[in-house]
Scaffold this active site. Structure first.
Site, PDB file in Angstrom:
ATOM      1  N   ASP A 187       0.591   3.784   1.829  1.00 37.83           N
ATOM      2  CA  ASP A 187       0.388   4.347   2.972  1.00 37.83           C
ATOM      3  C   ASP A 187       1.805   4.693   3.754  1.00 37.83           C
ATOM      4  O   ASP A 187       2.575   3.810   3.564  1.00 37.83           O
ATOM      5  CB  ASP A 187      -0.352   3.441   4.215  1.00 37.83           C
TER       6      ASP A 187
ATOM      7  N   CYS B  46       0.731  -1.190  -0.015  1.00 34.99           N
ATOM      8  CA  CYS B  46      -0.062   0.098   0.027  1.00 34.99           C
ATOM      9  C   CYS B  46       0.809   1.247  -0.051  1.00 34.99           C
ATOM     10  O   CYS B  46       2.003   1.450   0.632  1.00 34.99           O
ATOM     11  CB  CYS B  46      -0.882   0.235   1.185  1.00 34.99           C
TER      12      CYS B  46
ATOM     13  N   HIS C  16      -2.147  -3.744   5.370  1.00 38.50           N
ATOM     14  CA  HIS C  16      -1.819  -3.608   6.700  1.00 38.50           C
ATOM     15  C   HIS C  16      -3.019  -3.035   7.198  1.00 38.50           C
ATOM     16  O   HIS C  16      -4.279  -2.832   6.469  1.00 38.50           O
ATOM     17  CB  HIS C  16      -1.053  -2.096   6.583  1.00 38.50           C
TER      18      HIS C  16
END
Ligand code: CO
Length: 201
Positions: free
Chosen positions: A44, A42, A98
């Site tokens: 993120d 991801c 996650h």
């Protein structure tokens, strides 16, 4: 100091330190890459691929996008997988989701009119959530529900990769692994292992 300035200074310190310790390090990097692993994670900021597994430059071929999605009709993700499998001949593909994933949370919420492109990207996640509605509805806590969908999503992306023509046509088929990163502990949990499917799902 603003972040870009700070990062440039940090890079100077990092490269000098490595060059002092291993004088050939950057010369060798410049000669080419032979990573054995493709990482699909991801975007993120809290899940920096190399950082959380202590990987060095040259070890990981990386693709990151919102909610670590792979789709055959996504030219970006599939060109990365094609290059990793057919040119680099990686031995492993790790799909890493996650907990607390904003992309996954968005798929459990009403679409935001301000984010049409993100909404389109996560349409598959909404379908996945609909397919597992009973499982997800049984979880009262919203954070726990997001974490569960993040795990289901990793397993879904692993399945998509396993079924993709890129892997099917590979000279040497890589093993696909599904992991989830728990932000609270900083620990990786195996959800799917090529030899031992559905480890903890
Ligand atoms: Co995320």
């Amino acid at each position: 100091m603003n972040p870009p300035k700070r990062f440039l200074l940090a890079n100077l310190a990092w490269s000098s330190e490595i060059a002092a310790r291993e004088p050939d390090f950057f010369t060798q990097l410049a000669q080419g890459q032979q990573p054995r692993v493709l990482w699909i994670g991801c975007s993120d900021s809290r899940v920096p691929a190399e950082r959380i597994i202590n990987a060095r430059p040259g070890e990981l071929f990386v693709h990151r996008n919102i909610a670590n999605l792979f789709a055959a009709d996504d030219a970006n993700a599939s060109s990365v997988v094609e290059y990793a499998v057919h040119a680099l001949e990686v031995e492993h593909i790790i799909v890493c989701g996650h907990h607390h994933c904003g992309g996954v949370r968005a798929a459990l919420s009403a679409p935001s009119p301000a984010l049409p492109l993100v909404n389109r990207r996560i349409a598959g996640l909404r379908e996945l959530a609909a397919r597992h509605r009973a499982d997800l509805d049984a979880i009262d806590d919203m954070d726990a529900r997001v974490d569960r969908l993040a795990e289901l999503n990793v397993i879904e992306q692993v399945a998509r990769l396993e079924a993709s023509p890129i892997l099917r046509d590979a000279k040497r088929r890589p093993q696909v692994h599904g992991w989830v990163f728990g932000l609270r502990e900083g620990r990786l949990l195996q959800l799917h292992d090529a030899h031992n499917a559905a480890v903890a799902a």
